[in-house]
Design a protein around this motif. Structure first.
Motif, PDB file in Angstrom:
ATOM      1  N   LYS A   5     -74.572 -18.933 -18.370  1.00 24.42           N
ATOM      2  CA  LYS A   5     -74.120 -17.644 -17.808  1.00 24.42           C
ATOM      3  C   LYS A   5     -72.800 -17.140 -18.404  1.00 24.42           C
ATOM      4  O   LYS A   5     -72.406 -16.015 -18.155  1.00 24.42           O
ATOM      5  N   ASN A  16     -69.921 -16.729 -21.887  1.00 26.24           N
ATOM      6  CA  ASN A  16     -69.973 -16.069 -23.200  1.00 26.24           C
ATOM      7  C   ASN A  16     -70.740 -16.888 -24.231  1.00 26.24           C
ATOM      8  O   ASN A  16     -71.257 -16.337 -25.197  1.00 26.24           O
ATOM      9  N   ASN A  17     -70.811 -18.203 -24.027  1.00 25.33           N
ATOM     10  CA  ASN A  17     -71.627 -19.018 -24.934  1.00 25.33           C
ATOM     11  C   ASN A  17     -73.076 -18.539 -24.849  1.00 25.33           C
ATOM     12  O   ASN A  17     -73.747 -18.386 -25.880  1.00 25.33           O
ATOM     13  N   ASP A  32     -73.443 -15.388 -26.818  1.00 24.48           N
ATOM     14  CA  ASP A  32     -73.675 -15.673 -28.251  1.00 24.48           C
ATOM     15  C   ASP A  32     -75.159 -15.972 -28.478  1.00 24.48           C
ATOM     16  O   ASP A  32     -75.766 -15.527 -29.454  1.00 24.48           O
ATOM     17  N   GLY A  71     -70.086 -23.582 -23.515  1.00 28.72           N
ATOM     18  CA  GLY A  71     -69.159 -23.608 -24.645  1.00 28.72           C
ATOM     19  C   GLY A  71     -67.826 -24.184 -24.191  1.00 28.72           C
ATOM     20  O   GLY A  71     -67.783 -25.186 -23.458  1.00 28.72           O
ATOM     21  N   THR A  72     -66.753 -23.511 -24.578  1.00 34.46           N
ATOM     22  CA  THR A  72     -65.426 -24.041 -24.287  1.00 34.46           C
ATOM     23  C   THR A  72     -65.068 -23.951 -22.802  1.00 34.46           C
ATOM     24  O   THR A  72     -64.084 -24.546 -22.376  1.00 34.46           O
ATOM     25  N   GLY A  73     -65.863 -23.234 -22.034  1.00 31.46           N
ATOM     26  CA  GLY A  73     -65.559 -23.100 -20.604  1.00 31.46           C
ATOM     27  C   GLY A  73     -66.084 -24.252 -19.770  1.00 31.46           C
ATOM     28  O   GLY A  73     -65.922 -24.259 -18.551  1.00 31.46           O
ATOM     29  N   LYS A 105     -66.497 -27.968 -18.121  1.00 34.83           N
ATOM     30  CA  LYS A 105     -65.690 -29.137 -17.690  1.00 34.83           C
ATOM     31  C   LYS A 105     -66.562 -30.067 -16.861  1.00 34.83           C
ATOM     32  O   LYS A 105     -67.451 -29.607 -16.149  1.00 34.83           O
ATOM     33  N   ALA A 111     -69.252 -32.831 -15.504  1.00 37.69           N
ATOM     34  CA  ALA A 111     -70.637 -33.197 -15.823  1.00 37.69           C
ATOM     35  C   ALA A 111     -71.538 -31.999 -15.538  1.00 37.69           C
ATOM     36  O   ALA A 111     -71.320 -31.285 -14.554  1.00 37.69           O
ATOM     37  N   ASP A 128     -71.161 -23.253 -30.843  1.00 42.62           N
ATOM     38  CA  ASP A 128     -69.742 -23.590 -30.637  1.00 42.62           C
ATOM     39  C   ASP A 128     -69.507 -25.070 -30.356  1.00 42.62           C
ATOM     40  O   ASP A 128     -68.653 -25.697 -30.981  1.00 42.62           O
TER      41      ASP A 128
HETATM   42  N1  LIG Z   1     -64.081 -13.409 -26.799  1.00 36.44           N
HETATM   43  C1  LIG Z   1     -64.318 -14.663 -26.578  1.00 36.44           C
HETATM   44  O1  LIG Z   1     -63.694 -15.288 -25.730  1.00 36.44           O
HETATM   45  C2  LIG Z   1     -65.390 -15.287 -27.382  1.00 36.44           C
HETATM   46  C3  LIG Z   1     -66.091 -16.345 -26.845  1.00 36.44           C
HETATM   47  N2  LIG Z   1     -67.117 -16.877 -27.490  1.00 36.44           N
HETATM   48  C4  LIG Z   1     -67.995 -17.837 -26.832  1.00 36.44           C
HETATM   49  O2  LIG Z   1     -67.658 -17.991 -25.496  1.00 36.44           O
HETATM   50  C5  LIG Z   1     -67.573 -19.348 -25.148  1.00 36.44           C
HETATM   51  C6  LIG Z   1     -66.639 -19.506 -24.005  1.00 36.44           C
HETATM   52  O3  LIG Z   1     -67.142 -18.672 -22.980  1.00 36.44           O
HETATM   53  P1  LIG Z   1     -66.802 -18.863 -21.442  1.00 36.44           P
HETATM   54  O4  LIG Z   1     -65.344 -18.992 -21.270  1.00 36.44           O
HETATM   55  O5  LIG Z   1     -67.506 -17.774 -20.758  1.00 36.44           O
HETATM   56  O6  LIG Z   1     -67.405 -20.270 -21.082  1.00 36.44           O
HETATM   57  P2  LIG Z   1     -68.863 -20.886 -21.311  1.00 36.44           P
HETATM   58  O7  LIG Z   1     -69.795 -19.975 -21.944  1.00 36.44           O
HETATM   59  O8  LIG Z   1     -68.639 -22.217 -21.853  1.00 36.44           O
HETATM   60  O9  LIG Z   1     -69.413 -20.967 -19.819  1.00 36.44           O
HETATM   61  C7  LIG Z   1     -68.876 -21.712 -18.887  1.00 36.44           C
HETATM   62  C8  LIG Z   1     -69.703 -21.458 -17.621  1.00 36.44           C
HETATM   63  O10 LIG Z   1     -70.228 -22.683 -17.216  1.00 36.44           O
HETATM   64  C9  LIG Z   1     -69.771 -22.973 -15.907  1.00 36.44           C
HETATM   65  N3  LIG Z   1     -69.506 -24.417 -15.864  1.00 36.44           N
HETATM   66  C10 LIG Z   1     -68.393 -25.084 -16.254  1.00 36.44           C
HETATM   67  N4  LIG Z   1     -68.550 -26.400 -16.080  1.00 36.44           N
HETATM   68  C11 LIG Z   1     -69.778 -26.580 -15.568  1.00 36.44           C
HETATM   69  C12 LIG Z   1     -70.525 -27.720 -15.149  1.00 36.44           C
HETATM   70  N5  LIG Z   1     -70.001 -28.950 -15.218  1.00 36.44           N
HETATM   71  N6  LIG Z   1     -71.793 -27.550 -14.693  1.00 36.44           N
HETATM   72  C13 LIG Z   1     -72.307 -26.321 -14.592  1.00 36.44           C
HETATM   73  N7  LIG Z   1     -71.645 -25.186 -14.936  1.00 36.44           N
HETATM   74  C14 LIG Z   1     -70.404 -25.318 -15.425  1.00 36.44           C
HETATM   75  C15 LIG Z   1     -68.559 -22.139 -15.669  1.00 36.44           C
HETATM   76  O11 LIG Z   1     -68.425 -21.840 -14.329  1.00 36.44           O
HETATM   77  C16 LIG Z   1     -68.873 -20.912 -16.523  1.00 36.44           C
HETATM   78  O12 LIG Z   1     -69.651 -20.000 -15.786  1.00 36.44           O
HETATM   79  C17 LIG Z   1     -67.164 -20.029 -26.426  1.00 36.44           C
HETATM   80  O13 LIG Z   1     -67.524 -21.393 -26.447  1.00 36.44           O
HETATM   81  C18 LIG Z   1     -67.921 -19.211 -27.446  1.00 36.44           C
HETATM   82  O14 LIG Z   1     -69.239 -19.711 -27.577  1.00 36.44           O
HETATM   83  C19 LIG Z   1     -67.618 -16.258 -28.707  1.00 36.44           C
HETATM   84  O15 LIG Z   1     -68.537 -15.303 -28.303  1.00 36.44           O
HETATM   85  C20 LIG Z   1     -66.545 -15.633 -29.516  1.00 36.44           C
HETATM   86  C21 LIG Z   1     -65.708 -14.713 -28.704  1.00 36.44           C
END
Ligand SMILES: NC(=O)C1=CN([C@@H]2O[C@H](COP(=O)(O)OP(=O)(O)OC[C@H]3O[C@@H](n4cnc5c(N)ncnc54)[C@H](O)[C@@H]3O)[C@@H](O)[C@H]2O)[C@@H](O)CC1
Ligand SMILES: [K+]
Length: 521
Positions: free
Chosen positions: A57, A59-60, A63, A135-137, A139, A141, A164
């Motif tokens: 859900k 930004n990953n 992508d 992705g980077t969001g 944490k 398990a 990513d």
């Molecule tokens: N502008 C930007 O910030 C860009 C971001 N990019 C992409 O965005 C990613 C980062 O996006 P986000 O910050 O939205 O994070 P993620 O896309 O990694 O999503 C994290 C989601 O997972 C949930 N989550 C975290 N830990 C969990 C767990 N243990 N079990 C279940 N759900 C969990 C969070 O609540 C969040 O909704 C990067 O890795 C990259 O792929 C790229 O599109 C480049 C540009």
């Protein structure tokens, strides 16, 4: 190449968007396109191929939706499996979801508690999988439904291109606390994340691709001192040129103080490591009773016998002779095979504060400091310590588990507190420097977990120091070349039967590969 935390990457994304006006959607589009290029590499012609895209859900997942669109446009049969309700998707990811839906393409939501047999069926028919779940969001398990989906992806045996970072790896630490995607390829954006180059995350990455997503390049270079992945190019630039007029005296003189009764091999390997790394002259000093044996074992290395104890270890009284020998040396390597004899421990402790040449301290040289590790901060010359995890735990008086789970933090604290270069051995060897920079080594393999491998490394670092490299660079280049030689040896002989001597044999080839055989300045 700089390596960043998830937080540092978010900051770079933010700067690119807010200060330079690059829209987030442009970054996301570039990220998706970079992944598409790797999928094309994996599949060859994508037209007619079936690709399963798993999107989370965040930004990953956004992508992932870009990837889906471009693969569809190229003629692939794409299934998007969404690990969220469509209404939970927001921001740039929602824009890409809307485009996909306006193109008349379905998404298949996968809900918590759902029977995953339909997912498994998609996977059976797929030629490749795109992992855009976390992705980077991420944490901790992975929770359901992601946990079950990740297990199904791994069980499928299909090529997996991770977006990513493989879902399940923590970007900052490389820790894996639950199910985690085992990718065959990972396309990371702008800069590698720390979790991709440290275990156990590193083992889930497959082939690592670092893709430009149009963040201004000068932003990526900023932030020194920082963390860096050691690359072949870096080592090539660091290695001092060997001029045509070079002679043995100009290529550095190493004194190796090592060995005791029953531990002559460690001393030989360290001495030969220094010689193979290109030091002009290497002298091995050891208890006198071992000198005859050593002289037979070593041809290119000079040997000196020093006062010994009844147990065949170096005596405390050897100190003045060692200091005299150091008058004619550029570098000291001390530790391999010294034993933990109390007199030898006292010798090491009394010697170190008196040093006037750079040194590498390893093995029993480090064990001698356990309980009095602050002695390291009394060394007034550049010093490199090369503990493995057990030695580091002993030096710090902390549990081994803590060192294992916090390798980076432990090495960085050690370097800062002790004012020395702290090289922490293990998969992805870390070289933490007193100025706050840390180098992470990508070379090496588990076959190198064999007796004597560390002794060779000690010698290599000493040999590079003797040729005029700084302590951080000698340690980082030493780790890289030692690992590369080990990788070459494993290619020839396999990992299981690999010996430290094999690493020594291949060091010249490893160095030649890095230098592209350009030896003459
Ligand atoms: N502008 C930007 O910030 C860009 C971001 N990019 C992409 O965005 C990613 C980062 O996006 P986000 O910050 O939205 O994070 P993620 O896309 O990694 O999503 C994290 C989601 O997972 C949930 N989550 C975290 N830990 C969990 C767990 N243990 N079990 C279940 N759900 C969990 C969070 O609540 C969040 O909704 C990067 O890795 C990259 O792929 C790229 O599109 C480049 C540009
Ligand atoms: K991912």
């Amino acid at each position: 190449m700089r390596v960043v935390t998830g937080g540092q990457m978010r900051e770079l994304d933010r700067t690119a968007m807010e200060d330079y006006g690059i829209p987030g959607l442009v970054l996301m589009e570039n990220a998706g396109l970079a992944v598409v290029r790797v999928v094309q590499q994996v599949l060859g012609e994508v037209a007619g191929k079936r690709v399963a895209v798993f999107a989370g859900k965040g930004n990953n997942g956004g992508d992932g939706l870009v990837v889906a669109r471009h693969l569809f446009n190229a003629g692939a049969e794409v299934k998007v499996l969404l690990l969220a309700k469509p209404e939970e998707i927001s921001g740039d990811a929602a824009v890409n979801l809307a485009i996909w839906q306006k193109m008349g393409q379905p998404v298949y939501p996968v809900a918590r508690g759902e029977d995953l047999s339909a997912v498994r069926l998609f996977l059976v028919g797929a030629h490749a999988v795109v992992d855009a779940i976390f992705g980077t969001g991420f944490k901790g398990a992975a929770r359901e439904p992601a946990a079950g989906v990740i297990e199904a992806i791994n069980a499928s045996g299909k090529p997996v291109v991770a977006v990513d970072i493989p879902s399940g790896v923590e970007a900052d630490t490389g820790q894996v606390h639950g199910p985690c995607v085992r990718a065959t390829h990972t396309v990371t954006f702008a800069l590698p994340k720390l979790g991709l180059v440290q275990e156990p995350g590193r083992s889930h990455v497959g082939e690592l691709h670092v893709a430009d997503i149009s963040i201004p390049s000068f932003l990526l270079e900023e932030g020194t001192p920082g963390r860096y992945l050691i690359t072949e190019k870096m080592v090539r630039e660091w290695l001092p040129p060997r001029p045509a007029w070079a002679h043995k005296g100009s290529c550095g003189r190493v004194l190796v103080v090592a060995g005791s009764r029953g531990m002559t091999g460690a001393a030989c390997l360290a001495a030969l490591g220094a010689a193979r790394a290109g030091a002009g002259l290497v002298t091995l000093a050891m208890p006198a009773e071992l000198q005859d044996v050593m002289a037979v074992k070593l041809t290119e290395v000079m040997t000196v016998g020093l006062p010994g104890t009844r147990e065949g270890t170096l005596a405390r009284s050897a100190r003045s002779e060692i200091l005299a020998l150091l008058e004619r040396a550029d570098v000291l390597a001390i530790g391999p095979g010294l034993s933990r004899h109390l007199e030898t421990v006292a010798l090491v402790r009394e010697l170190l504060p008196a040093l006037r040449v750079p040194c590498v301290i390893d093995a029993d040289g480090l064990n001698a400091l356990a309980g009095d590790v602050q002695l390291l901060s009394r060394i007034s010359v550049p010093a490199v310590v090369t503990p493995h995890e057990v030695e580091m735990a002993r030096l710090l008086g902390r549990p081994l588990e803590e060192v294992r789970s916090r390798r980076l933090a432990v090495a960085e604290e050690a370097a800062a507190n002790w004012g020395v270069v702290a090289l922490l051995k293990g998969a992805a060897t870390l070289v933490a420097c007193p100025d706050g920079s840390t180098y992470i080594n990508p070379t090496g393999n588990p076959g190198m977990a064999t007796g004597g491998s560390g002794d060779v490394l000690t010698g290599v670092i000493a040999g590079l120091l003797a040729q005029g490299m700084s302590a951080p660079r000698a340690a980082a280049a030493g780790a890289y070349l030692h690992g590369l030689a080990g990788d070459m040896a494993a290619r020839e002989k396999g990992m299981r039967g690999l010996l430290a001597g094999d690493i020594l044999e291949l060091l010249p080839s490893a160095i030649a590969q890095v230098e592209c055989n350009v030896m003459i300045a």
